[in-house]
Write an enzyme that holds these catalytic residues in place. Structure first.
Site, mmCIF file in Angstrom:
data_model
loop_
_atom_site.group_PDB
_atom_site.id
_atom_site.type_symbol
_atom_site.label_atom_id
_atom_site.label_comp_id
_atom_site.label_asym_id
_atom_site.label_seq_id
_atom_site.Cartn_x
_atom_site.Cartn_y
_atom_site.Cartn_z
ATOM 1 C CG ASP A 76 5.863 -8.396 9.055
ATOM 2 O OD1 ASP A 76 5.500 -8.812 7.944
ATOM 3 O OD2 ASP A 76 5.834 -7.192 9.362
ATOM 4 C CD GLU A 136 2.225 -5.689 5.039
ATOM 5 O OE1 GLU A 136 1.374 -5.106 4.350
ATOM 6 O OE2 GLU A 136 2.070 -5.868 6.266
#
Length: 237
Positions: A76, A136
């Site tokens: 991400d 994350e």
């Protein structure tokens, strides 16, 4: 323009729209790349646990030597990672006003490039494990659900930091959150304030006695928010 494969792949991946909890497209693209290299790829069910559409990816390139080595990055990116149009200006890759998403597509591209170099070298190597986590950027949520019992490596390299090539960080901050609730006694603030116990004032007194900022050489603390829902004519309860 003749570009290195790692540059072409980086620019390809940053153009994929990605957000935390919505890593499906880039995960599918990277999964295919890993399989084409020769890796076994597994996806866990972390997406279901965090309300996302994608799980963590765990890939294995089996080796002929003893030992194992893990490389990791995250799929991400921070907000504003939609519609990225990278271009090369001089010796730099820049965006079109959005983020560039080098965090952490650069890590993914480096891992893929490294795997291909290992395979193409035809040299013996230990088992190589790849862990690509989701979400994350929102509390490192994806890595919380990794099944670490599947990992054989005792050494890991996480490709997720800025700086010159070759820079190694051997320690990084961790975060702990603390929430507390103070309950007072409500009373009319105009007529009978002496009958009340103001929870907001009490909370402020508590905070004033707790050290924040720099605690010691490696520790900091910060109280980020305080909330009171009482109307102005009532002693906070």
């Amino acid at each position: 323009m003749n570009r290195l494969p790692i540059i072409r792949e980086f620019m390809e991946l940053v153009e994929i729209d990605v957000a935390s909890k919505n890593e499906r497209v880039i995960a599918d693209v990277v999964t295919k790349k890993l399989k084409d290299i020769g890796c076994l790829v597994y996806e866990d069910n972390t997406g279901e646990k965090i309300g996302g559409n994608t799980g963590n990816l765990f890939a294995i390139l089996e080796g002929t030597r003893e030992g194992a080595l893990l490389f990791s990055a995250h799929l991400d990116r921070v907000a504003n990672g939609i519609g990225i149009k990278p271009k090369i200006v001089g010796s730099k890759i820049v965006s079109n006003g959005t983020i560039l998403s080098a965090d952490d597509v650069s890590g993914i591209a480096a891992i893929l490039d490294g795997l291909r170099k290992v395979v193409n070298s035809k040299k013996s190597h230990p088992r190589i494990e790849i862990l690509l986590t989701v979400c994350e950027e929102k509390g490192v949520s994806g890595s919380k659900y990794v099944d670490y019992s599947q990992i054989k490596s005792k050494i890991a390299f996480v490709l997720d930091s800025p700086g010159r090539i070759g820079r190694v960080i051997n320690a990084a901050p961790s975060k702990a959150s603390l929430n507390f609730e103070v309950v007072g006694k409500s009373a009319h603030a105009g007529n009978f304030p002496e009958k009340g116990v103001n929870s907001l004032v009490t909370a402020a007194k508590v905070l004033s006695r707790i050290k924040d900022g720099r605690i010691d050489e490696i520790t900091t603390a910060n109280w980020a928010s305080i909330e009171s829902l009482s109307p102005t004519n009532v002693v906070n309860s």
